[in-house]
Design a protein around this motif. Structure first.
Motif, PDB file in Angstrom:
ATOM      1  N   MET A  53       0.832  -1.203   0.000  1.00 59.97           N
ATOM      2  CA  MET A  53       0.000   0.000   0.000  1.00 59.97           C
ATOM      3  C   MET A  53       0.870   1.257   0.000  1.00 59.97           C
ATOM      4  O   MET A  53       0.546   2.246  -0.669  1.00 59.97           O
ATOM      5  CB  MET A  53      -0.931   0.018   1.216  1.00 59.97           C
ATOM      6  CG  MET A  53      -2.088  -0.904   1.068  1.00 59.97           C
ATOM      7  SD  MET A  53      -3.266  -0.943   2.437  1.00 59.97           S
ATOM      8  CE  MET A  53      -2.867   0.364   3.494  1.00 59.97           C
ATOM      9  N   CYS A  54       1.967   1.237   0.739  1.00 60.72           N
ATOM     10  CA  CYS A  54       2.873   2.390   0.759  1.00 60.72           C
ATOM     11  C   CYS A  54       3.452   2.661  -0.630  1.00 60.72           C
ATOM     12  O   CYS A  54       3.560   3.815  -1.049  1.00 60.72           O
ATOM     13  CB  CYS A  54       3.994   2.179   1.761  1.00 60.72           C
ATOM     14  SG  CYS A  54       3.486   2.331   3.474  1.00 60.72           S
ATOM     15  N   CYS A  85       0.669   4.158  -2.741  1.00 61.05           N
ATOM     16  CA  CYS A  85       0.442   5.544  -2.308  1.00 61.05           C
ATOM     17  C   CYS A  85       1.558   6.461  -2.793  1.00 61.05           C
ATOM     18  O   CYS A  85       1.307   7.599  -3.211  1.00 61.05           O
ATOM     19  CB  CYS A  85       0.324   5.619  -0.793  1.00 61.05           C
ATOM     20  SG  CYS A  85      -1.191   4.923  -0.134  1.00 61.05           S
ATOM     21  N   THR A  86       2.792   5.989  -2.741  1.00 61.90           N
ATOM     22  CA  THR A  86       3.924   6.790  -3.219  1.00 61.90           C
ATOM     23  C   THR A  86       3.794   7.066  -4.712  1.00 61.90           C
ATOM     24  O   THR A  86       4.049   8.187  -5.164  1.00 61.90           O
ATOM     25  CB  THR A  86       5.250   6.067  -2.918  1.00 61.90           C
ATOM     26  OG1 THR A  86       5.336   5.851  -1.507  1.00 61.90           O
ATOM     27  CG2 THR A  86       6.438   6.879  -3.385  1.00 61.90           C
ATOM     28  N   GLY A 110       1.024   7.281  -6.370  1.00 63.25           N
ATOM     29  CA  GLY A 110      -0.037   8.277  -6.487  1.00 63.25           C
ATOM     30  C   GLY A 110       0.434   9.665  -6.124  1.00 63.25           C
ATOM     31  O   GLY A 110       0.084  10.658  -6.781  1.00 63.25           O
ATOM     32  N   GLN A 139      -3.290  15.265  -0.091  1.00 63.27           N
ATOM     33  CA  GLN A 139      -3.467  13.825  -0.253  1.00 63.27           C
ATOM     34  C   GLN A 139      -2.468  13.053   0.602  1.00 63.27           C
ATOM     35  O   GLN A 139      -2.783  11.991   1.133  1.00 63.27           O
ATOM     36  CB  GLN A 139      -3.325  13.431  -1.726  1.00 63.27           C
ATOM     37  CG  GLN A 139      -3.732  12.028  -2.031  1.00 63.27           C
ATOM     38  CD  GLN A 139      -5.217  11.787  -1.819  1.00 63.27           C
ATOM     39  OE1 GLN A 139      -6.027  12.674  -1.991  1.00 63.27           O
ATOM     40  NE2 GLN A 139      -5.555  10.583  -1.429  1.00 63.27           N
ATOM     41  N   MET A 173      -3.287  10.171   3.272  1.00 59.52           N
ATOM     42  CA  MET A 173      -2.702   8.836   3.145  1.00 59.52           C
ATOM     43  C   MET A 173      -2.030   8.395   4.428  1.00 59.52           C
ATOM     44  O   MET A 173      -2.130   7.227   4.821  1.00 59.52           O
ATOM     45  CB  MET A 173      -1.711   8.799   1.986  1.00 59.52           C
ATOM     46  CG  MET A 173      -2.363   8.754   0.644  1.00 59.52           C
ATOM     47  SD  MET A 173      -1.102   8.657  -0.630  1.00 59.52           S
ATOM     48  CE  MET A 173      -2.123   8.768  -2.084  1.00 59.52           C
ATOM     49  N   LEU A 182      -3.024   5.108   6.483  1.00 64.28           N
ATOM     50  CA  LEU A 182      -2.088   4.022   6.781  1.00 64.28           C
ATOM     51  C   LEU A 182      -2.077   3.698   8.272  1.00 64.28           C
ATOM     52  O   LEU A 182      -2.019   2.532   8.665  1.00 64.28           O
ATOM     53  CB  LEU A 182      -0.688   4.372   6.282  1.00 64.28           C
ATOM     54  CG  LEU A 182      -0.524   4.369   4.753  1.00 64.28           C
ATOM     55  CD1 LEU A 182       0.830   4.921   4.363  1.00 64.28           C
ATOM     56  CD2 LEU A 182      -0.733   2.987   4.183  1.00 64.28           C
TER      57      LEU A 182
END
Length: 181
Positions: free
Chosen positions: A44-45, A48-49, A51, A73, A77, A81
């Motif tokens: 997920m990290c 997200c990075t 994005g 954002q 995030m 998390l």
């Protein structure tokens, strides 16, 4: 792998244990390892990075030297998390215990925004909490899923399946938030 997880989860629910494996204390250096599924967390990290990099490249303001969209954002995030780690560290019994209150709270919030919700871009779907706005519909999605999982994993659920008539209860649990949204 998925079937093994499901079997472990079903045996966990059947036995009533809080978490499989030995108990870990805060003094134990490996307590962090059992907190959540770190493979999913780091995946997920990475997503997200990617994005955030996309938002930075699309919304970079050369005059200010930053991207306002990326900063907003990014804060969301980080909160998400942390929420993931907390929610993932809870055992199934906690989710089962709070499934009905969570569902009732989400339905009350959905009813509240019909009357007093904040209008954003022409739709009244937001709840202004002060330091941020939230959409109760997002909470209702989680609450509905948790309540249905509790229902279908309970002893009241027949092992040989449901008849069409007995599916009206779960169908009502799905249609109620849908009608309020």
């Amino acid at each position: 792998m998925i079937l093994g997880f499901m079997a472990n989860y079903q045996s966990l629910l059947a036995s009533g244990n809080k978490r499989p494996g030995p108990r870990r204390s805060l003094r134990d250096s490996s307590w962090l390892a059992g907190l959540c599924d770190w493979t999913v967390f780091f995946t997920m990290c990475l997503i997200c990075t990617a994005g955030l990099v996309t938002l930075w490249s699309a919304g970079f303001d050369a005059d200010r030297g930053e991207s306002a969209a990326m900063m907003g954002q990014g804060k969301s995030m980080i909160i998400g998390l942390f929420a993931f780690v907390i929610c993932n560290s809870l055992n199934a019994q906690v989710w089962r215990k709070f499934s009905i209150p969570l569902f009732v709270l989400s339905m009350l919030l959905l009813a509240y925004i019909l009357l007093n919700g904040v209008v954003v871009q022409g739709s009244r779907r937001w709840l202004d909490i002060g330091f941020f706005r939230m959409q109760p519909s997002e909470l209702s999605k989680l609450a509905t899923i948790v309540l249905l999982a509790t229902y279908f994993s309970s002893d009241r659920c027949p092992k040989d399946g449901h008849s069409l008539l007995k599916m009206f209860g779960p169908l009502f649990l799905i249609l109620l938030p849908t009608a309020l949204i």
